[in-house]
Design a protein around this motif. Structure first.
Motif, mmCIF file in Angstrom:
data_model
loop_
_atom_site.group_PDB
_atom_site.id
_atom_site.type_symbol
_atom_site.label_atom_id
_atom_site.label_comp_id
_atom_site.label_asym_id
_atom_site.label_seq_id
_atom_site.Cartn_x
_atom_site.Cartn_y
_atom_site.Cartn_z
ATOM 1 N N UNK A 33 0.791 -1.179 -0.058
ATOM 2 C CA UNK A 33 0.431 0.068 -0.459
ATOM 3 C C UNK A 33 0.541 1.429 -0.015
ATOM 4 N N UNK A 34 0.701 2.308 -1.110
ATOM 5 C CA UNK A 34 1.270 3.993 -1.564
ATOM 6 C C UNK A 34 2.898 3.124 -2.056
ATOM 7 N N UNK A 35 3.419 2.050 -2.400
ATOM 8 C CA UNK A 35 5.071 2.256 -2.507
ATOM 9 C C UNK A 35 4.839 2.717 -4.356
ATOM 10 N N UNK A 36 6.248 2.422 -4.155
ATOM 11 C CA UNK A 36 6.413 3.333 -5.132
ATOM 12 C C UNK A 36 6.017 2.727 -6.609
ATOM 13 N N UNK A 37 5.575 1.287 -6.792
ATOM 14 C CA UNK A 37 4.679 0.233 -8.378
ATOM 15 C C UNK A 37 3.596 0.634 -7.858
ATOM 16 N N UNK A 38 2.813 1.103 -6.546
ATOM 17 C CA UNK A 38 1.226 1.666 -6.590
ATOM 18 C C UNK A 38 1.226 2.900 -7.119
ATOM 19 N N UNK A 39 2.024 3.737 -6.872
ATOM 20 C CA UNK A 39 2.577 5.025 -7.681
ATOM 21 C C UNK A 39 2.194 5.155 -9.170
ATOM 22 N N UNK A 40 3.330 4.401 -9.318
ATOM 23 C CA UNK A 40 3.031 4.134 -11.046
ATOM 24 C C UNK A 40 2.652 3.172 -11.531
ATOM 25 N N UNK A 41 2.074 2.782 -10.801
ATOM 26 C CA UNK A 41 0.195 1.762 -11.540
ATOM 27 C C UNK A 41 -0.476 2.747 -11.744
ATOM 28 N N UNK A 42 -0.946 3.806 -10.461
ATOM 29 C CA UNK A 42 -2.050 4.801 -10.957
ATOM 30 C C UNK A 42 -1.556 6.319 -11.726
ATOM 31 N N UNK A 43 -0.275 6.329 -12.444
ATOM 32 C CA UNK A 43 -0.703 7.000 -13.836
ATOM 33 C C UNK A 43 -0.244 6.139 -14.402
#
Length: 105
Positions: A33-43
């Motif tokens: 939750x909230x790691x860099x891969x999740x942020x990249x996935x949101x983008x």
């Protein structure tokens, strides 16, 4: 009769899911939750087909988890738990020291 009574007394979630499932789910969910891969996935989902992003993310996570489980199981038969804890602690300290020394003032 006695088995049904025991099942009714267990917490709601453990009636449907095993304790190991709940542990694995919790560790993975809160760890990701909230790691860099999740942020990249949101983008990525903002620009591409969300279904493809979800499917790709699920398959990638499943493959990474499978590799971690199989690799961990294999290593556990060859290396003691104490050695893993010691080496991970030393690596944590080395990375922390490296981060501390590489910060430019």
């Amino acid at each position: 009769g006695d088995n049904d009574l025991k099942k009714q007394q267990r917490p709601f979630l453990t009636q449907f899911f095993s304790p190991i499932f709940l542990k694995a789910f919790s560790i993975t969910f809160f760890g990701e939750w909230g790691d860099k891969s999740q942020i990249a996935t949101i983008g990525l989902a903002a620009d591409e087909d969300p279904f493809g992003v979800v499917l790709g993310g699920i398959i990638a996570q499943a493959l990474c988890t499978t590799a971690a489980v199989l690799g961990g199981k294999s290593l556990a038969s060859q290396i003691s738990e104490k050695m893993v804890a010691l080496s991970s602690g030393v690596l944590f300290l080395v990375f922390g020291l490296h981060s501390f020394l590489s910060v430019e003032s």
